[in-house]
Design a protein around this motif. Structure first.
Motif, PDB file in Angstrom:
ATOM      1  N   ARG A  80      -0.156  -8.050  -1.321  1.00 45.82           N
ATOM      2  CA  ARG A  80      -0.072  -8.273   0.122  1.00 45.82           C
ATOM      3  C   ARG A  80      -0.886  -7.218   0.840  1.00 45.82           C
ATOM      4  O   ARG A  80      -0.972  -6.074   0.389  1.00 45.82           O
ATOM      5  N   LYS A  81      -1.462  -7.609   1.952  1.00 51.47           N
ATOM      6  CA  LYS A  81      -2.144  -6.646   2.813  1.00 51.47           C
ATOM      7  C   LYS A  81      -1.171  -6.195   3.888  1.00 51.47           C
ATOM      8  O   LYS A  81      -0.492  -7.011   4.499  1.00 51.47           O
ATOM      9  N   THR A  82      -1.102  -4.885   4.102  1.00 45.26           N
ATOM     10  CA  THR A  82      -0.261  -4.330   5.165  1.00 45.26           C
ATOM     11  C   THR A  82      -1.133  -3.436   6.040  1.00 45.26           C
ATOM     12  O   THR A  82      -2.338  -3.297   5.799  1.00 45.26           O
ATOM     13  N   GLU A  83      -0.511  -2.812   7.037  1.00 42.51           N
ATOM     14  CA  GLU A  83      -1.238  -1.895   7.915  1.00 42.51           C
ATOM     15  C   GLU A  83      -1.757  -0.679   7.158  1.00 42.51           C
ATOM     16  O   GLU A  83      -2.797  -0.120   7.481  1.00 42.51           O
ATOM     17  N   HIS A  97       4.697  -1.370  -4.953  1.00 41.75           N
ATOM     18  CA  HIS A  97       3.819  -0.249  -5.281  1.00 41.75           C
ATOM     19  C   HIS A  97       2.657  -0.255  -4.295  1.00 41.75           C
ATOM     20  O   HIS A  97       2.021  -1.279  -4.113  1.00 41.75           O
ATOM     21  N   GLU A  98       2.382   0.897  -3.687  1.00 44.94           N
ATOM     22  CA  GLU A  98       1.269   1.001  -2.758  1.00 44.94           C
ATOM     23  C   GLU A  98       0.005   1.302  -3.552  1.00 44.94           C
ATOM     24  O   GLU A  98      -0.008   2.152  -4.438  1.00 44.94           O
TER      25      GLU A  98
END
Length: 101
Positions: A80-83, A97-98
């Protein structure tokens, strides 16, 4: 990995059938040696394939989250794409996991 386990089971079945059929020890040893040679060749092919992927920059992910005293070890993720960037979620244990970089 599943292919290696399948090959081992197949070798075991062939050896048991050969023993039941009354094959001589010399022929049985030849069957076992050839079977392990095939498994070795398949394993080396898999390692070469992985090394080629790594050389091309392909990334392999492995979840190392601990759950119930055991490491998850899953290789299946949702991205997923996040800010903050990309976040991958383990399909098995749902740990996030980032991804840095």
């Amino acid at each position: 990995m599943k292919q290696i386990i399948f090959d081992g089971l197949l070798i075991s079945a062939v050896v048991i059938l050969a023993l039941l059929a009354g094959v001589s020890i010399q022929h049985l040893l030849l069957i076992v040696i050839l079977a392990f040679a095939i498994v070795t060749i398949r394993t080396l092919q898999e390692l070469v394939s992985i090394m080629n992927d790594v050389a091309k920059g392909v990334v392999y992910l492995l979840c190392l989250a601990m759950k119930n005293g055991k490491t998850c070890g899953s290789t299946a993720f949702r991205v997923r794409k996040t800010e903050k960037g990309l976040v991958v979620e383990c399909v098995d244990c749902k740990t996030e996991h980032e991804v840095k970089g």
